[in-house]
Design a protein around this motif. Structure first.
Motif, PDB file in Angstrom:
ATOM      1  N   GLY A 189       0.782  -1.169  -0.057  1.00 21.21           N
ATOM      2  CA  GLY A 189       0.104   0.057   0.046  1.00 21.21           C
ATOM      3  C   GLY A 189       0.881   1.443   0.084  1.00 21.21           C
ATOM      4  N   LEU A 190       2.048   1.250   0.390  1.00 22.94           N
ATOM      5  CA  LEU A 190       3.049   2.318   0.597  1.00 22.94           C
ATOM      6  C   LEU A 190       3.912   2.663  -0.445  1.00 22.94           C
ATOM      7  N   ILE A 191       4.778   1.570  -0.502  1.00 22.41           N
ATOM      8  CA  ILE A 191       5.828   1.614  -1.551  1.00 22.41           C
ATOM      9  C   ILE A 191       5.666   1.539  -2.970  1.00 22.41           C
ATOM     10  N   PRO A 192       5.920   2.758  -3.660  1.00 23.03           N
ATOM     11  CA  PRO A 192       5.486   2.750  -5.103  1.00 23.03           C
ATOM     12  C   PRO A 192       5.916   1.420  -5.911  1.00 23.03           C
ATOM     13  N   LEU A 193       5.162   1.328  -6.887  1.00 27.15           N
ATOM     14  CA  LEU A 193       5.375  -0.234  -7.519  1.00 27.15           C
ATOM     15  C   LEU A 193       6.693  -0.213  -8.085  1.00 27.15           C
ATOM     16  N   GLY A 194       7.283   0.716  -8.695  1.00 32.57           N
ATOM     17  CA  GLY A 194       8.584   0.657  -9.234  1.00 32.57           C
ATOM     18  C   GLY A 194       9.666   0.396  -8.191  1.00 32.57           C
ATOM     19  N   LYS A 195       9.398   0.493  -6.940  1.00 32.01           N
ATOM     20  CA  LYS A 195      10.395   0.253  -5.786  1.00 32.01           C
ATOM     21  C   LYS A 195       9.934  -0.863  -4.914  1.00 32.01           C
ATOM     22  N   LYS A 196       9.173  -1.585  -5.027  1.00 37.02           N
ATOM     23  CA  LYS A 196       8.737  -2.582  -4.342  1.00 37.02           C
ATOM     24  C   LYS A 196       9.641  -3.855  -4.184  1.00 37.02           C
ATOM     25  N   ASP A 197      10.162  -4.346  -5.438  1.00 35.45           N
ATOM     26  CA  ASP A 197      11.061  -5.452  -5.131  1.00 35.45           C
ATOM     27  C   ASP A 197      12.715  -4.990  -4.714  1.00 35.45           C
ATOM     28  N   PHE A 198      12.919  -3.832  -4.952  1.00 33.73           N
ATOM     29  CA  PHE A 198      14.096  -3.431  -4.244  1.00 33.73           C
ATOM     30  C   PHE A 198      14.139  -3.503  -2.547  1.00 33.73           C
ATOM     31  N   TRP A 199      12.695  -2.667  -2.361  1.00 32.52           N
ATOM     32  CA  TRP A 199      12.450  -2.425  -0.640  1.00 32.52           C
ATOM     33  C   TRP A 199      12.485  -3.879  -0.109  1.00 32.52           C
ATOM     34  N   ASN A 200      11.878  -4.842  -0.993  1.00 34.39           N
ATOM     35  CA  ASN A 200      11.567  -6.185  -0.245  1.00 34.39           C
ATOM     36  C   ASN A 200      12.906  -6.796  -0.171  1.00 34.39           C
ATOM     37  N   SER A 201      13.866  -6.316  -0.889  1.00 32.65           N
ATOM     38  CA  SER A 201      15.352  -7.234  -0.948  1.00 32.65           C
ATOM     39  C   SER A 201      16.203  -6.440   0.073  1.00 32.65           C
ATOM     40  N   GLN A 202      15.777  -5.187   0.731  1.00 35.11           N
ATOM     41  CA  GLN A 202      16.728  -4.511   1.621  1.00 35.11           C
ATOM     42  C   GLN A 202      16.128  -4.987   3.188  1.00 35.11           C
ATOM     43  N   PRO A 203      17.287  -4.792   3.994  1.00 33.20           N
ATOM     44  CA  PRO A 203      17.067  -5.048   5.492  1.00 33.20           C
ATOM     45  C   PRO A 203      16.489  -3.931   6.112  1.00 33.20           C
ATOM     46  N   PRO A 204      15.882  -3.950   7.249  1.00 31.99           N
ATOM     47  CA  PRO A 204      15.013  -2.920   7.885  1.00 31.99           C
ATOM     48  C   PRO A 204      16.173  -1.655   8.218  1.00 31.99           C
ATOM     49  N   MET A 205      17.423  -1.774   8.228  1.00 31.50           N
ATOM     50  CA  MET A 205      18.314  -0.924   8.429  1.00 31.50           C
ATOM     51  C   MET A 205      18.148   0.294   7.325  1.00 31.50           C
ATOM     52  N   TYR A 206      17.642  -0.096   6.505  1.00 33.61           N
ATOM     53  CA  TYR A 206      17.702   0.996   5.221  1.00 33.61           C
ATOM     54  C   TYR A 206      16.081   1.406   5.092  1.00 33.61           C
ATOM     55  N   ASP A 207      15.320   1.226   5.818  1.00 38.97           N
ATOM     56  CA  ASP A 207      13.903   1.590   5.696  1.00 38.97           C
ATOM     57  C   ASP A 207      14.149   3.315   5.827  1.00 38.97           C
ATOM     58  N   THR A 208      14.793   4.008   6.310  1.00 41.85           N
ATOM     59  CA  THR A 208      14.796   5.457   6.427  1.00 41.85           C
ATOM     60  C   THR A 208      14.997   5.964   4.761  1.00 41.85           C
ATOM     61  N   ASP A 209      15.441   5.173   3.713  1.00 37.71           N
ATOM     62  CA  ASP A 209      15.379   5.370   2.450  1.00 37.71           C
ATOM     63  C   ASP A 209      14.112   5.611   1.820  1.00 37.71           C
ATOM     64  N   PHE A 210      13.230   4.957   2.618  1.00 37.22           N
ATOM     65  CA  PHE A 210      11.937   4.608   2.188  1.00 37.22           C
ATOM     66  C   PHE A 210      10.828   5.229   2.987  1.00 37.22           C
ATOM     67  N   ALA A 211      11.370   6.185   3.964  1.00 36.73           N
ATOM     68  CA  ALA A 211      10.420   6.668   4.981  1.00 36.73           C
ATOM     69  C   ALA A 211       9.426   7.834   4.310  1.00 36.73           C
ATOM     70  N   SER A 212       9.906   8.331   3.101  1.00 40.88           N
ATOM     71  CA  SER A 212       9.009   9.557   2.419  1.00 40.88           C
ATOM     72  C   SER A 212       7.860   8.914   1.836  1.00 40.88           C
ATOM     73  N   TYR A 213       8.024   7.669   1.601  1.00 40.00           N
ATOM     74  CA  TYR A 213       6.745   6.908   0.901  1.00 40.00           C
ATOM     75  C   TYR A 213       5.876   6.637   2.106  1.00 40.00           C
ATOM     76  N   VAL A 214       5.989   6.689   3.326  1.00 35.95           N
ATOM     77  CA  VAL A 214       5.185   6.508   4.431  1.00 35.95           C
ATOM     78  C   VAL A 214       4.570   7.762   4.882  1.00 35.95           C
ATOM     79  N   ALA A 215       5.437   8.830   4.887  1.00 36.57           N
ATOM     80  CA  ALA A 215       5.135  10.234   5.078  1.00 36.57           C
ATOM     81  C   ALA A 215       4.020  10.851   4.156  1.00 36.57           C
ATOM     82  N   HIS A 216       4.556  10.376   2.924  1.00 32.84           N
ATOM     83  CA  HIS A 216       3.412  10.735   1.804  1.00 32.84           C
ATOM     84  C   HIS A 216       3.175   9.797   0.782  1.00 32.84           C
TER      85      HIS A 216
END
Length: 126
Positions: free
Chosen positions: A20-47
């Motif tokens: 629901g929050l991670i954009p379509l083009g970033k889903k696989d990349f997000w899914n492959s990252q450990p939680p320590m890199y979730d800061t890089d995706f925080a803007s998708y949660v904030a907006h």
């Protein structure tokens, strides 16, 4: 039988963050990252992109969401619920804050004391 180092194939802390929050083009990349890199995706949660899509797809059905999206304000509620946990004192009898590090992780409400007789069905009462 395959052998070699473990390879992460999927990760989900909170349900529907990826869906629901991670954009379509970033889903696989997000899914492959450990939680320590979730800061890089925080803007998708904030907006969240979904907050823009719902009022556009269903005009008039989500007027408050449309107004919030137009304001450009970050969704501090989603950030707290999904990335840091809710600090003590905001909701009576609830605390799962894990600090300022932004990460999609499962959190335990530490305000609930352990039960002497735990219900195997969780908090449901039938």
């Amino acid at each position: 039988m395959p052998s070699g180092p473990y390879r992460q194939v999927s990760r989900l802390g909170n349900p529907l963050v990826n869906e629901g929050l991670i954009p379509l083009g970033k889903k696989d990349f997000w899914n492959s990252q450990p939680p320590m890199y979730d800061t890089d995706f925080a803007s998708y949660v904030a907006h969240p992109e979904l907050a823009q899509l719902l009022p556009a797809l269903y005009p008039g059905v989500f007027p408050h969401l449309a107004a919030l999206d137009k304001s450009g304000k970050a969704r501090a509620d989603l950030e707290a619920i999904l990335l840091t946990g809710i600090p003590a004192g905001l909701i009576k009898g609830f605390q799962n804050h894990t600090g300022s590090v932004l990460a999609d992780m499962l959190r335990l409400n530490t305000a609930i004391k352990p039960s002497r007789k735990p219900n195997i069905l969780g908090v449901h009462r039938w």
